[in-house]
Design an enzyme around this catalytic site. Sequence first.
Site, PDB file in Angstrom:
ATOM      1  N   LYS A  79      -9.284  -0.809   9.053  1.00  0.00           N
ATOM      2  CA  LYS A  79      -8.027  -0.282   9.592  1.00  0.00           C
ATOM      3  C   LYS A  79      -6.829  -0.605   8.696  1.00  0.00           C
ATOM      4  O   LYS A  79      -6.023   0.274   8.379  1.00  0.00           O
ATOM      5  CB  LYS A  79      -7.829  -0.866  10.999  1.00  0.00           C
ATOM      6  N   THR A  81      -6.876  -1.483   5.505  1.00  0.00           N
ATOM      7  CA  THR A  81      -7.091  -0.793   4.233  1.00  0.00           C
ATOM      8  C   THR A  81      -6.653   0.663   4.333  1.00  0.00           C
ATOM      9  O   THR A  81      -5.977   1.196   3.434  1.00  0.00           O
ATOM     10  CB  THR A  81      -8.575  -0.877   3.840  1.00  0.00           C
ATOM     11  N   ARG A 102       1.041  -6.667  10.339  1.00  0.00           N
ATOM     12  CA  ARG A 102       1.114  -8.046  10.815  1.00  0.00           C
ATOM     13  C   ARG A 102       0.825  -9.018   9.672  1.00  0.00           C
ATOM     14  O   ARG A 102       0.216  -8.661   8.671  1.00  0.00           O
ATOM     15  CB  ARG A 102       0.088  -8.284  11.924  1.00  0.00           C
ATOM     16  N   LYS A 113     -13.452 -13.922   9.807  1.00  0.00           N
ATOM     17  CA  LYS A 113     -12.961 -12.536   9.817  1.00  0.00           C
ATOM     18  C   LYS A 113     -12.315 -12.148   8.482  1.00  0.00           C
ATOM     19  O   LYS A 113     -12.400 -11.019   8.040  1.00  0.00           O
ATOM     20  CB  LYS A 113     -11.963 -12.353  10.961  1.00  0.00           C
ATOM     21  N   ALA A 281      -4.597  -9.651  19.116  1.00  0.00           N
ATOM     22  CA  ALA A 281      -4.686  -8.412  19.892  1.00  0.00           C
ATOM     23  C   ALA A 281      -5.577  -8.526  21.116  1.00  0.00           C
ATOM     24  O   ALA A 281      -5.509  -7.681  21.996  1.00  0.00           O
ATOM     25  CB  ALA A 281      -5.173  -7.272  19.016  1.00  0.00           C
ATOM     26  N   PHE A 309      -7.582  -4.580  16.410  1.00  0.00           N
ATOM     27  CA  PHE A 309      -8.867  -4.238  17.027  1.00  0.00           C
ATOM     28  C   PHE A 309      -8.931  -2.750  17.376  1.00  0.00           C
ATOM     29  O   PHE A 309      -8.273  -1.930  16.743  1.00  0.00           O
ATOM     30  CB  PHE A 309      -9.140  -5.124  18.240  1.00  0.00           C
ATOM     31  N   PHE A 390     -18.280   5.197   3.023  1.00  0.00           N
ATOM     32  CA  PHE A 390     -19.131   4.266   2.289  1.00  0.00           C
ATOM     33  C   PHE A 390     -20.083   5.055   1.398  1.00  0.00           C
ATOM     34  O   PHE A 390     -20.408   6.212   1.689  1.00  0.00           O
ATOM     35  CB  PHE A 390     -19.936   3.395   3.263  1.00  0.00           C
ATOM     36  N   TRP A 418     -10.318   2.697  -0.408  1.00  0.00           N
ATOM     37  CA  TRP A 418     -10.834   1.414  -0.895  1.00  0.00           C
ATOM     38  C   TRP A 418     -11.157   1.493  -2.393  1.00  0.00           C
ATOM     39  O   TRP A 418     -10.823   0.592  -3.152  1.00  0.00           O
ATOM     40  CB  TRP A 418     -12.086   1.023  -0.109  1.00  0.00           C
TER      41      TRP A 418
END
Length: 564
Positions: A79, A81, A102, A113, A281, A309, A390, A418
């Site tokens: 998210k 990225t 954030r 994480k 979150a 999230f 991906f 990415w």
Amino acid sequence: MSSHKKTAFKSDIEIAQGTPMTPIWEIGATADIEEEYLELYGNYKAKVDNNLLRKLDKKPDGKLVLVTAITPTPAGEGKTTTTVGLADGLRKIGKKGIVALREPSLGPVFGVKGGAAGGGYAQVVPMEDINLHFTGDFHAVGAANNLLAAMLDNHIHQGNELGVDTRRITWKRCVDMNDRQLRFVVDGLGGRANGTPRDDGFDITVASEIMAVLCLSKDIRDLKNRLGRIIVAYSYDGNPVTAKDLKAQGAMAALLKDALKPNLVQTLEGTPAFIHGGPFANIAHGCNSVIATRMAMKLGDYAITEAGFGADLGAEKFLDIKCRMAGIAPSAVVIVATVRALKHHGGVKKDDLHKEDLLSLNSGLPNLLQHVENITQVFGLPAVVAINRFPTDTAAELSLIEEKCKAHGVNVALSEVWGAGGEGGIALAEEVARLCEQPGKLKHPYKKTDSIEDKLNAIVRKIYHGNAAVLTAEAMKQAEQLKGLGYGDFPICMAKTQYSFSDNAALLGAPRDFDVTVRSLKVSAGAGFIVALTGDIMTMPGLPKAPSAENIDVDSSGKISGLF
């Protein structure tokens, strides 16, 4: 991956350290921020004076774009990225995009994480600084939190004029670290001179109400008023005891005066980025600060922000809490998904996610489609699905997602940021720019004037698609108390697992026929919402068996390694 792929398998930190940065005053000039409003933290970070917002008060707002995601899985969604790459992509098509994110907590950075600076060629930099201490905002929040705790215990020690019931103290100390050992402590031991013995505990700093207060305050006066309203305990006669009763709000605001100013950094491609505040979150409301978001809207044609999230947590709270309080609304919403994560929701084990599996993908798609339906139908906002691509994704799998989304009236855009940065976000940027011109009016699943029980049921039924919110006897008693104290009109902040629409992390996909058990209700009177605790949500995480901290190091020149 993308035909624009720039490198083969460099780590995030290697990419970040290998990309030259632009001096922050030049980034400020790109965003039309005059140097007099910049407070430099070295060459590549700066605080922005909040007086800039007053100067820009009459300037029209740019379009606000919210980036959210499907229900998280171990496969990852990307998210942040996507948020960063979208802003860079908007610049590629001649639009002025500004990021508003954030700040990362040290707990996830050293835990499992990871950080919150994006990844690959869609990152904000300097990523090491952002992920480690940054400009000290979190330490200021922790200091203000612990000052309040110290003043409360000192008040009790000095005679307890307010009649604080030490069995009903709700305020905890905090530290920005995953440390399960501190969840429950007994303090004040060692005799009368060392305080009053009592049960106590620590929260992680991002779970402190002060973090939520900082992020929802519009200026220093609002900050001080909100701090004063924080409830720390209840007296023997059942009345709330607040920070204002302890005369703590002025000193707390003094500690937070610089933390209230947004932090300006940049993406790898030189797009201005505000990174400010970081409430969890699944405990708090999971959004960056109102001030930073407003500043991005005033300075950019498009302000790109994200909420933590899945859309059932971060986006719901962004729209029902932050947007209500700040008087803002997104013009478009991006829902990030991956083929891998959707197959996981369809029952595929992590080791097999690289294999084409249309049947399992089809079984996992209802999770995405439920988030799409919530955003477009419940909240009434235009949306696009961004597939974070991906290398193992097949044409058939991508076509299946596109087909199902189009049947729900939503387009799909491939996001290849990415590996390609802004170039890989052009298709998404073009669709977002188109959506921002579409009609849409933010709706809410409940009214502020609804009862606490009705608000809880509205979220469970309309957002989670469950049967009902079931309150324990303790929660029902607390609901009545909160109504009696005048907090019945507050919005609800659901504290539940991020891994399912339900309160059971094992229920993947889009489950049906379930209840959500609300075990307790707690008012965050300063932040202005009621926290509904479900499941086994904890406000102090623990480290995993092999924490990320084991891989982080710094050499004799000060260069950090192992940070993602």
